[in-house]
Design a protein around this motif. Structure first.
Motif, short mmCIF file in Angstrom:
data_model
loop_
_atom_site.label_atom_id
_atom_site.label_comp_id
_atom_site.label_asym_id
_atom_site.label_seq_id
_atom_site.Cartn_x
_atom_site.Cartn_y
_atom_site.Cartn_z
N VAL A 68 0.83 -1.20 0.00
CA VAL A 68 0.00 0.00 0.00
C VAL A 68 0.87 1.25 0.00
O VAL A 68 1.73 1.43 0.85
CB VAL A 68 -0.95 0.03 1.22
N ASP A 69 0.64 2.11 -1.00
CA ASP A 69 1.22 3.46 -1.02
C ASP A 69 0.13 4.39 -0.51
O ASP A 69 -0.92 3.94 -0.05
CB ASP A 69 1.59 3.86 -2.45
N ALA A 70 0.36 5.68 -0.61
CA ALA A 70 -0.67 6.65 -0.21
C ALA A 70 -0.49 7.93 -1.00
O ALA A 70 0.60 8.25 -1.46
CB ALA A 70 -0.59 6.94 1.28
N GLY A 88 2.19 0.80 -6.80
CA GLY A 88 2.41 0.79 -8.23
C GLY A 88 1.20 1.16 -9.07
O GLY A 88 1.29 1.23 -10.29
N ALA A 89 0.06 1.44 -8.44
CA ALA A 89 -1.16 1.76 -9.19
C ALA A 89 -1.12 3.20 -9.71
O ALA A 89 -0.42 4.05 -9.16
CB ALA A 89 -2.39 1.57 -8.31
N ASP A 90 -1.89 3.45 -10.75
CA ASP A 90 -2.02 4.80 -11.29
C ASP A 90 -2.71 5.69 -10.26
O ASP A 90 -3.69 5.27 -9.63
CB ASP A 90 -2.85 4.74 -12.58
N ALA A 125 -7.17 6.24 -7.34
CA ALA A 125 -7.57 6.61 -5.97
C ALA A 125 -8.46 7.84 -5.95
O ALA A 125 -8.95 8.21 -4.90
CB ALA A 125 -6.33 6.86 -5.12
N LEU A 126 -8.66 8.47 -7.10
CA LEU A 126 -9.40 9.73 -7.17
C LEU A 126 -10.72 9.54 -7.89
O LEU A 126 -10.87 8.63 -8.70
CB LEU A 126 -8.55 10.78 -7.91
N VAL A 148 -9.14 16.36 -11.83
CA VAL A 148 -8.14 16.74 -12.83
C VAL A 148 -6.76 16.62 -12.18
O VAL A 148 -6.53 17.21 -11.12
CB VAL A 148 -8.38 18.19 -13.32
N VAL A 149 -5.85 15.86 -12.80
CA VAL A 149 -4.53 15.61 -12.23
C VAL A 149 -3.46 16.16 -13.17
O VAL A 149 -3.49 15.90 -14.37
CB VAL A 149 -4.30 14.10 -12.03
#
Length: 85
Positions: free
Chosen positions: A46-48, A68-70, A74-75, A80-81
């Motif tokens: 798990v990242d954050a 490693g997920a895009d 998570a949004l 808009v990223v």
């Protein structure tokens, strides 16, 4: 550390946790966001995403993200990223 500028439009719903474990909503607005990849994971794989100071300078909100997920996973889809260098 990867840095992003994330804009949550009105109507977008997102929540995360403070460092003390309190669940907090992230209100619509524009945020500076860091992707955290802890050296010693609190949970395996798990990242954050750390939203910097949405409730003031000492309150960051962390949103879990699979390792490693895009970031967009998570949004909310309407967020808009933009990658910051």
């Amino acid at each position: 550390m990867e840095c992003y500028r994330v804009k949550l439009p009105p109507g977008a719903r997102l929540a995360g946790f403070t460092a003390t474990g309190q669940r907090m909503p992230i209100l619509p607005g524009e945020y500076h966001v860091h992707r955290l990849r802890p050296k010693v994971a609190l949970r395996a794989g798990v990242d954050a995403l750390r939203f910097v100071g949405p409730y003031g300078p000492d309150t960051d909100i962390h949103v879990p993200l699979a390792a490693g997920a895009d970031v967009r996973l998570a949004l909310p889809p309407e967020a808009v990223v933009a990658v910051q260098e």
